[in-house]
Design a protein around this motif. Structure first.
Motif, PDB file in Angstrom:
ATOM      1  N   PHE A 162       0.145  18.171  13.301  1.00  0.00           N
ATOM      2  CA  PHE A 162       0.298  17.057  14.250  1.00  0.00           C
ATOM      3  C   PHE A 162       0.312  15.787  13.411  1.00  0.00           C
ATOM      4  O   PHE A 162      -0.627  14.998  13.407  1.00  0.00           O
ATOM      5  N   GLY A 163       1.413  15.638  12.650  1.00  0.00           N
ATOM      6  CA  GLY A 163       1.484  14.607  11.625  1.00  0.00           C
ATOM      7  C   GLY A 163       1.958  13.271  12.171  1.00  0.00           C
ATOM      8  O   GLY A 163       3.072  13.167  12.691  1.00  0.00           O
ATOM      9  N   LEU A 164       1.120  12.261  12.027  1.00  0.00           N
ATOM     10  CA  LEU A 164       1.449  10.903  12.443  1.00  0.00           C
ATOM     11  C   LEU A 164       1.212   9.954  11.278  1.00  0.00           C
ATOM     12  O   LEU A 164       0.296  10.146  10.480  1.00  0.00           O
ATOM     13  N   GLY A 165       2.039   8.929  11.179  1.00  0.00           N
ATOM     14  CA  GLY A 165       1.910   7.922  10.142  1.00  0.00           C
ATOM     15  C   GLY A 165       3.094   6.981  10.239  1.00  0.00           C
ATOM     16  O   GLY A 165       4.161   7.378  10.722  1.00  0.00           O
ATOM     17  N   VAL A 166       2.933   5.748   9.799  1.00  0.00           N
ATOM     18  CA  VAL A 166       4.030   4.787   9.885  1.00  0.00           C
ATOM     19  C   VAL A 166       4.268   4.125   8.538  1.00  0.00           C
ATOM     20  O   VAL A 166       3.324   3.800   7.813  1.00  0.00           O
ATOM     21  N   ASP A 167       5.546   3.966   8.199  1.00  0.00           N
ATOM     22  CA  ASP A 167       5.916   3.059   7.126  1.00  0.00           C
ATOM     23  C   ASP A 167       6.402   1.773   7.793  1.00  0.00           C
ATOM     24  O   ASP A 167       6.294   1.615   9.021  1.00  0.00           O
ATOM     25  N   PRO A 211       9.751  -2.952   1.730  1.00  0.00           N
ATOM     26  CA  PRO A 211       9.153  -1.874   0.919  1.00  0.00           C
ATOM     27  C   PRO A 211       9.535  -0.482   1.426  1.00  0.00           C
ATOM     28  O   PRO A 211       9.745   0.437   0.624  1.00  0.00           O
ATOM     29  N   ALA A 212       9.631  -0.323   2.745  1.00  0.00           N
ATOM     30  CA  ALA A 212      10.004   0.980   3.304  1.00  0.00           C
ATOM     31  C   ALA A 212      11.452   1.322   2.956  1.00  0.00           C
ATOM     32  O   ALA A 212      11.772   2.474   2.649  1.00  0.00           O
ATOM     33  N   GLY A 272       0.807  -1.208   0.000  1.00  0.00           N
ATOM     34  CA  GLY A 272       0.000   0.000   0.000  1.00  0.00           C
ATOM     35  C   GLY A 272       0.840   1.257   0.000  1.00  0.00           C
ATOM     36  O   GLY A 272       2.020   1.254  -0.391  1.00  0.00           O
ATOM     37  N   ASP A 273       0.236   2.356   0.408  1.00  0.00           N
ATOM     38  CA  ASP A 273       0.950   3.629   0.478  1.00  0.00           C
ATOM     39  C   ASP A 273       2.130   3.527   1.428  1.00  0.00           C
ATOM     40  O   ASP A 273       2.134   2.717   2.364  1.00  0.00           O
ATOM     41  N   ARG A 274       3.108   4.408   1.208  1.00  0.00           N
ATOM     42  CA  ARG A 274       4.281   4.365   2.072  1.00  0.00           C
ATOM     43  C   ARG A 274       3.885   4.613   3.521  1.00  0.00           C
ATOM     44  O   ARG A 274       4.189   3.817   4.405  1.00  0.00           O
ATOM     45  N   PHE A 275       3.236   5.748   3.806  1.00  0.00           N
ATOM     46  CA  PHE A 275       2.789   6.060   5.159  1.00  0.00           C
ATOM     47  C   PHE A 275       1.321   5.690   5.301  1.00  0.00           C
ATOM     48  O   PHE A 275       0.485   6.136   4.518  1.00  0.00           O
ATOM     49  N   GLN A 276       1.029   4.884   6.301  1.00  0.00           N
ATOM     50  CA  GLN A 276      -0.331   4.419   6.538  1.00  0.00           C
ATOM     51  C   GLN A 276      -0.779   4.814   7.949  1.00  0.00           C
ATOM     52  O   GLN A 276       0.025   5.221   8.779  1.00  0.00           O
ATOM     53  N   PHE A 277      -2.082   4.714   8.186  1.00  0.00           N
ATOM     54  CA  PHE A 277      -2.706   5.154   9.440  1.00  0.00           C
ATOM     55  C   PHE A 277      -2.394   6.646   9.673  1.00  0.00           C
ATOM     56  O   PHE A 277      -2.066   7.063  10.782  1.00  0.00           O
ATOM     57  N   VAL A 278      -2.491   7.418   8.598  1.00  0.00           N
ATOM     58  CA  VAL A 278      -2.079   8.820   8.630  1.00  0.00           C
ATOM     59  C   VAL A 278      -3.092   9.664   9.415  1.00  0.00           C
ATOM     60  O   VAL A 278      -4.304   9.527   9.253  1.00  0.00           O
ATOM     61  N   PHE A 279      -2.557  10.546  10.241  1.00  0.00           N
ATOM     62  CA  PHE A 279      -3.356  11.516  10.998  1.00  0.00           C
ATOM     63  C   PHE A 279      -2.554  12.813  10.967  1.00  0.00           C
ATOM     64  O   PHE A 279      -1.480  12.897  11.556  1.00  0.00           O
ATOM     65  N   HIS A 333       8.679  26.966   4.261  1.00  0.00           N
ATOM     66  CA  HIS A 333       7.988  27.123   5.539  1.00  0.00           C
ATOM     67  C   HIS A 333       7.041  25.964   5.854  1.00  0.00           C
ATOM     68  O   HIS A 333       5.884  26.165   6.251  1.00  0.00           O
ATOM     69  N   THR A 334       7.520  24.758   5.696  1.00  0.00           N
ATOM     70  CA  THR A 334       6.767  23.570   6.100  1.00  0.00           C
ATOM     71  C   THR A 334       7.701  22.604   6.813  1.00  0.00           C
ATOM     72  O   THR A 334       8.900  22.550   6.526  1.00  0.00           O
ATOM     73  N   PHE A 335       7.150  21.850   7.749  1.00  0.00           N
ATOM     74  CA  PHE A 335       7.901  20.811   8.451  1.00  0.00           C
ATOM     75  C   PHE A 335       7.415  19.422   8.052  1.00  0.00           C
ATOM     76  O   PHE A 335       7.926  18.428   8.572  1.00  0.00           O
ATOM     77  N   TYR A 336       6.452  19.336   7.157  1.00  0.00           N
ATOM     78  CA  TYR A 336       5.811  18.057   6.876  1.00  0.00           C
ATOM     79  C   TYR A 336       6.718  17.204   5.990  1.00  0.00           C
ATOM     80  O   TYR A 336       6.950  17.517   4.821  1.00  0.00           O
ATOM     81  N   PHE A 337       7.209  16.116   6.532  1.00  0.00           N
ATOM     82  CA  PHE A 337       8.231  15.302   5.879  1.00  0.00           C
ATOM     83  C   PHE A 337       7.797  14.791   4.500  1.00  0.00           C
ATOM     84  O   PHE A 337       8.565  14.920   3.534  1.00  0.00           O
ATOM     85  N   PRO A 338       6.611  14.207   4.334  1.00  0.00           N
ATOM     86  CA  PRO A 338       6.240  13.716   2.999  1.00  0.00           C
ATOM     87  C   PRO A 338       6.239  14.817   1.938  1.00  0.00           C
ATOM     88  O   PRO A 338       6.662  14.591   0.792  1.00  0.00           O
TER      89      PRO A 338
END
Length: 524
Positions: free
Chosen positions: A75-80, A501-502, A56-63, A202-207
């Protein structure tokens, strides 16, 4: 947005609040409630993990709701796959540590029989354990770099108090040294995080940042990459720890209660190697390429240095800490060899090291609780009076020296094979690196077998004659770790199916930038 990861954060935090608010004198209830909360967190994590899709997608259970919109913070959460196995490692170890630490907060027995009283209450110790669990989940699941930094620093607080309030005779010194080293690394990382924000629109969002880098929309100059890379890498090298910024670990591990030492070495230190793999390579690919050889040399120095110094230790917990410095050298070497096999092996090594070193620290802790001394020379003949304790200590020690058939062997073998065949910086160079690092395999046999021989065999020391074998609680602590060590030694495929995959995602941009790596990775 998925609610799984916020729930995993909330359960231990709420549990910690409830435990902390229990009335005075509710020590047993505090322990039982902490164990229950940690088991609930484990079950929820396992339920989440079985829903993870390797294709599936690289980061899953994204919030990822906005947290501080004016600064572009989510408040970025997600796991590969890499983050998932490390979150799983954390939640598996916590209930084991809770059960093992049942009496840790009551005081530490010294060699002369006196008890070093803790500075704080039993319920405070167990509430700190739950807070630490939430911080560990958060740091591995963060997909916002600023949020990662917050968890990275927040982890220090519960561990500082666990060492400084419940540790051995030199606990204050060890706790302050741990804190100062970590804060220095964190300060450098904060500067780099702010610098990254300034050049990343001006972003901290890794993806988003990684996508902009890979698409060519975001380009750093080479000097900028190197300075930002250095800020992140030094912080992670201190946390790992890598020679020469390693000296805090033996003191902290030796003075911490056995359970806290398990989480310190088994999980918290993995944040350093996880950060190298997640952030250093993908955010700063040119800088990672430029610094590959110096970092690999430092990793090899750590491998050999940690093993040699471990041989000369007389304190069991310090010996285990120095072996971990050697193991972390292998992990860093695998990360920067930049091949599919080496990086998958390095990630697997993080997990397996947590189980093997956790079992060894806990078995050593059970010995120390009986004798009141961490010194190897104060033991002898333990196997004659406590054969089950001696057997589990032996299995954990053999896992530490990467005996074939036990989980650490698979990881170490993959790292060495992946490094040997890597084209990241010239195959000849990495062949030499792999051969030199193999010396540590021989050294590991020396320090582990020497410790086992002196502690478990030979004439039975007079104080050892009074030892009792493992009780039901202690058997329940060590059995799952031994089962995991043996199980993943023979069948590591479930972990590798999630990890691979990660790792492929992590290497994608490096492969595009340096085709030689891609060709070698395909050949493997």
């Amino acid at each position: 947005m998925s609610p799984w990861l916020p729930i995993l954060l909330a359960v231990p935090v709420l549990g910690a609040v409830v435990v902390a608010l229990l009335p005075k004198g509710s020590d047993t209830l505090a322990k039982q409630l902490t164990l229950l909360v940690s088991l609930v967190t484990l079950v929820l994590t396992l339920v989440m993990a079985v829903q993870f899709k390797t294709d599936g997608d690289r980061f899953q259970f994204v919030f990822d709701p906005d947290w501080i919109p004016s600064f572009g913070v989510k408040f970025g959460l997600g796991v590969d796959g890499i983050a998932l196995v490390l979150v799983a490692l954390s939640v598996v170890l916590v209930p084991i540590v809770v059960l093992a630490s049942w009496n840790d907060a009551d005081g530490v027995q010294a060699a002369d029989g006196t008890v070093i009283a803790p500075k704080r209450s039993v319920k405070t110790y167990f509430s700190l354990l739950l807070v630490l669990e939430a911080m560990m989940i958060g740091v591995f699941a963060s997909t916002d770099i600023f949020l990662f930094y917050v968890f990275f620093e927040a982890m220090l607080i519960p561990m500082y108090f666990m060492i400084g309030s419940y540790g051995g005779a030199q606990r204050s010194y060890a706790a302050v040294k741990f804190l100062l080293y970590s804060l220095f690394g964190g300060l450098l990382m904060l500067v780099a995080v702010i610098g990254l924000w300034a050049v990343a629109n001006h972003t901290f969002y890794f993806p988003d940042i990684v996508q902009a880098i890979q698409s060519g929309q975001l380009n750093f100059s080479e000097p900028t990459q190197k300075w930002l890379f250095a800020g992140f890498f030094i912080a992670f090298a201190i946390k790992a720890p890598l020679v020469p910024v390693h000296t805090w670990l033996p003191d902290a591990a030796a003075q911490a209660p056995a359970g806290a030492a398990v989480l310190l070495v088994g999980v918290l230190d993995k944040v350093g190697t996880f950060g190298m793999l997640r952030f250093c390579l993908e955010l700063f690919p040119e800088a990672a390429r430029a610094f590959t050889m110096p970092i690999v040399i430092l990793a090899v120095i750590s491998i050999i240095y940690g093993a040699i110094v471990a041989i000369g230790q007389t304190d069991m917990k310090r010996l285990i800490a120095y072996t971990s410095i050697s193991h972390f050298g292998f992990i860093v070497m695998g990360v920067f060899a930049m091949s599919q096999v080496s990086q998958a092996g390095a990630t697997l090594y993080m997990v397996n090291h947590g189980f093997a070193t956790g079992a060894l620290f806990l078995a050593a802790g059970f010995l120390i609780a009986r004798r009141g001394s961490p010194y190897i020379g104060d033991y002898g003949g333990v196997q004659k009076v406590a054969p089950v304790l001696a057997g589990t200590f032996l299995v954990a020690g053999l896992a530490g020296l990467s005996l074939p058939g036990l989980s650490s062997f698979v990881s170490e073998f993959m790292v060495m094979i992946g490094t040997y065949s890597s084209a990241a910086f010239g195959s000849g160079t990495f062949v030499a690196v792999a051969v030199i690092s193999a010396v540590a395999v021989v050294l590991a046999a020396i320090y582990i077998l020497w410790m086992v021989q002196r502690v478990m065999n030979g004439p039975t020391a007079e104080p050892v004659k009074k030892f009792k074998d493992l009780n039901v609680r202690e058997i329940a602590v060590l059995t799952p770790l031994i089962a995991l060590i043996i199980g993943f030694g023979f069948f590591p495929k479930p972990l590798l199916d999630v990890i691979n995959p990660a790792v492929t995602h992590t290497l994608t941009y490096m492969n595009d930038k340096y085709p030689a790596i891609a060709e070698k990775g395909a050949g493997q």
